[in-house]
Design an enzyme around this catalytic site. Sequence first.
Site, PDB file in Angstrom:
ATOM      1  N   SER A 154      30.327   4.390 -35.811  1.00 16.43           N
ATOM      2  CA  SER A 154      29.494   4.277 -34.626  1.00 16.43           C
ATOM      3  C   SER A 154      30.120   3.298 -33.624  1.00 16.43           C
ATOM      4  O   SER A 154      31.259   3.503 -33.211  1.00 16.43           O
ATOM      5  CB  SER A 154      28.093   3.838 -35.043  1.00 16.43           C
ATOM      6  OG  SER A 154      27.163   4.132 -34.053  1.00 16.43           O
ATOM      7  N   ARG A 224      13.895   0.046 -31.700  1.00 20.12           N
ATOM      8  CA  ARG A 224      14.474   0.367 -32.995  1.00 20.12           C
ATOM      9  C   ARG A 224      13.955   1.707 -33.513  1.00 20.12           C
ATOM     10  O   ARG A 224      14.696   2.506 -34.063  1.00 20.12           O
ATOM     11  CB  ARG A 224      14.141  -0.748 -33.992  1.00 20.12           C
ATOM     12  CG  ARG A 224      14.583  -0.495 -35.401  1.00 20.12           C
ATOM     13  CD  ARG A 224      16.085  -0.389 -35.506  1.00 20.12           C
ATOM     14  NE  ARG A 224      16.522  -0.361 -36.895  1.00 20.12           N
ATOM     15  CZ  ARG A 224      17.784  -0.225 -37.263  1.00 20.12           C
ATOM     16  NH1 ARG A 224      18.723  -0.087 -36.347  1.00 20.12           N
ATOM     17  NH2 ARG A 224      18.120  -0.221 -38.528  1.00 20.12           N
ATOM     18  N   ASP A 320      25.541  14.989 -37.497  1.00 16.16           N
ATOM     19  CA  ASP A 320      25.437  13.851 -36.577  1.00 16.16           C
ATOM     20  C   ASP A 320      25.302  14.377 -35.150  1.00 16.16           C
ATOM     21  O   ASP A 320      26.234  14.962 -34.607  1.00 16.16           O
ATOM     22  CB  ASP A 320      26.705  12.981 -36.713  1.00 16.16           C
ATOM     23  CG  ASP A 320      26.659  11.721 -35.861  1.00 16.16           C
ATOM     24  OD1 ASP A 320      25.747  11.581 -35.023  1.00 16.16           O
ATOM     25  OD2 ASP A 320      27.555  10.869 -36.043  1.00 16.16           O
ATOM     26  N   HIS A 353      23.757  10.839 -38.322  1.00 15.34           N
ATOM     27  CA  HIS A 353      24.698   9.783 -37.968  1.00 15.34           C
ATOM     28  C   HIS A 353      24.822   8.727 -39.066  1.00 15.34           C
ATOM     29  O   HIS A 353      25.902   8.223 -39.339  1.00 15.34           O
ATOM     30  CB  HIS A 353      24.214   9.142 -36.665  1.00 15.34           C
ATOM     31  CG  HIS A 353      25.121   8.087 -36.126  1.00 15.34           C
ATOM     32  ND1 HIS A 353      26.428   8.348 -35.771  1.00 15.34           N
ATOM     33  CD2 HIS A 353      24.911   6.769 -35.871  1.00 15.34           C
ATOM     34  CE1 HIS A 353      26.977   7.223 -35.326  1.00 15.34           C
ATOM     35  NE2 HIS A 353      26.087   6.260 -35.376  1.00 15.34           N
ATOM     36  N   ASP A 354      23.692   8.398 -39.685  1.00 13.04           N
ATOM     37  CA  ASP A 354      23.663   7.349 -40.709  1.00 13.04           C
ATOM     38  C   ASP A 354      24.530   7.650 -41.932  1.00 13.04           C
ATOM     39  O   ASP A 354      24.738   6.770 -42.766  1.00 13.04           O
ATOM     40  CB  ASP A 354      22.228   7.102 -41.179  1.00 13.04           C
ATOM     41  CG  ASP A 354      21.653   5.839 -40.547  1.00 13.04           C
ATOM     42  OD1 ASP A 354      22.393   5.162 -39.813  1.00 13.04           O
ATOM     43  OD2 ASP A 354      20.470   5.549 -40.794  1.00 13.04           O
TER      44      ASP A 354
END
Lengths: 389, 213
Positions: A154, A224, A320, A353-354
């Site tokens: 990232s 968040r 992602d 993405h994680d």
Amino acid sequence: MNDLGTSVKDPLATRLTLDGPLVLQSGISLSPVTIAYQTYGTLNADKSNTILVCHALTGDQYAAGKHPLTGKDGWWRHLIGPGNVIDTSRYFVISTNVLGGCLGSTGPKETNPETGRPYGLNFPVITIRDMVQAQARLLNQLGIDKVFCVTGGSMGALQTLEWAQRFPDRITAAVPIAGSYRHSAQNIAFDEVGRQAIMADPDWAQGNYLEEGTVPKRGLSVARMAAHITYLSEPALQRKFGRRLQDRDNLTYGFDADFQVESYLRHQGSTFVDRFDANSYLYITRAMDYFDLAEENGGKLANAFKDTPVRFCLISFSSDWLFPTTESRAIVHALNANAAKVSFVEIESDKGHDAFLLDEPEFHETLRGFLDGAARSVDLQDVTAEGAQ
Amino acid sequence: MTEATTTVPTQMQSGIRVDLQLVADQIKPNSRVLDVGCGDGMLLAYLRDQKKVDGRGLELSMARVSGAVREGLAVIQGDLDSDLKHYPEGAFDYAILSQTLQSTRNPKEVLEDLLRLGTYAVVSFPNFGHWRVRLELLLRGQMPSTPTLPESWYDTENIHLCTIKDFLTLVDNMGVTIEAGFALDGHGKKVSYAATGWLANLFSEQALFVLRR
């Protein structure tokens, strides 16, 4: 290296103040600049085995080992360790808290020496390049001239690419993971939602909350929550939560967290505010938004890597959608235009993405193989024989 | 099919496939090589270890790319029909295309690209002029299915099959020089007759050519 080894024994406070000011991309001269960092493993005799690990937006220098605030294991616990993919019995791993961060490095929450008060919004806007320049200066002062590999996911990938562009002769390998050469309109849009949420919180107090004695918990928490959705994938959310209810059998016909997914996001938001600074969030997302390697090279990304000697390995994840595979592929094409040494794999994963933070065996084996190959190519010296001094 | 085909490789003592060994023999040590359709990187690994070649690879299958990258090879996932154009002119000494030309969308453009980015193009392909192929169509009246080309017409990736003669006509039209040519049997082993003659077009199951602009 005993001087560096001490950092492992004192994991709470390893910081170094750069000699002289740091001239930022904006032209502003920032001084003093302190960078907090962690190291794992041992530097070998010819100082050739350093892997610089760059963290993502809300990450920090605790890539491995116990985190002093959360008590949890580091964000790359699956990768870093003795015998692991980033093998600390072989490599010397260094991870810094980025410039503008909030875990020991100079950032908006630190004291402005001119006023004796927290910087707040008087902190200058920083860029990915500034973060990388600060890292490079830190390594200079640690006596590490050559870096074996720079890697990160990232925002860590953005720093990695900046390193490759800025210091091609200083690094052997670069592994940008789940990243891009620039922030897309969608990336900027999501960042802006987060920033507006923070700034809409009255407790943010125009950025002066530290002095006002408030914490913009609601704003930072919403930022968040919104961002966290972008780190996951639709199938992963569906699988994990579906429409399941949270600790109840029926809908309440109210705005309580009826659904598990709501409860989960609220939890993500509320735990985040305990460990992260709202102004840091503003500054770091801004740095990412400003990043565009193509733009700063006359619109041609290939120019960023002219005749680069760096060995690249790009890794993306199929689900992602924050930094989709097309972004990595564009970088691969730019590297091909320079006939650069590049490996590129898209890992099949539905974790979004994680995935770069998770236990993804194919990703890990790919990285391991690439690092082995790169180490062979430069005859990387073992720590075992020479390191014990 | 019990017989070996191009997709079921025969191994030699050295551990490299027979057909790849012949390709490897065409490559000078310390050269720069792009292997297009490199599979799991067997040839690139061999060239790196035995000939100190600076190699790159392009492969469509993600599983194979992953295997190659784990071997420490500079291999990327990509499609040769669209990705070759990104490489600069003369970037490599050799551009290798092994048993893949017939499955490209535009074989002529691919050949042009190979000769643009490499000083030499090393190209191998199955020969559709082989007597068995001819006989299958003539006698059975059906699309040929041979040990070298076992797939049915509806599931084969080979959309641009050609005979050796067809290939020679194409490279002649393109004004390309043939540096070397080999007629091969089904295992990719050299056979005695000249690659450019009628015997090869009738009796060899595959061919390998080294081309230059």
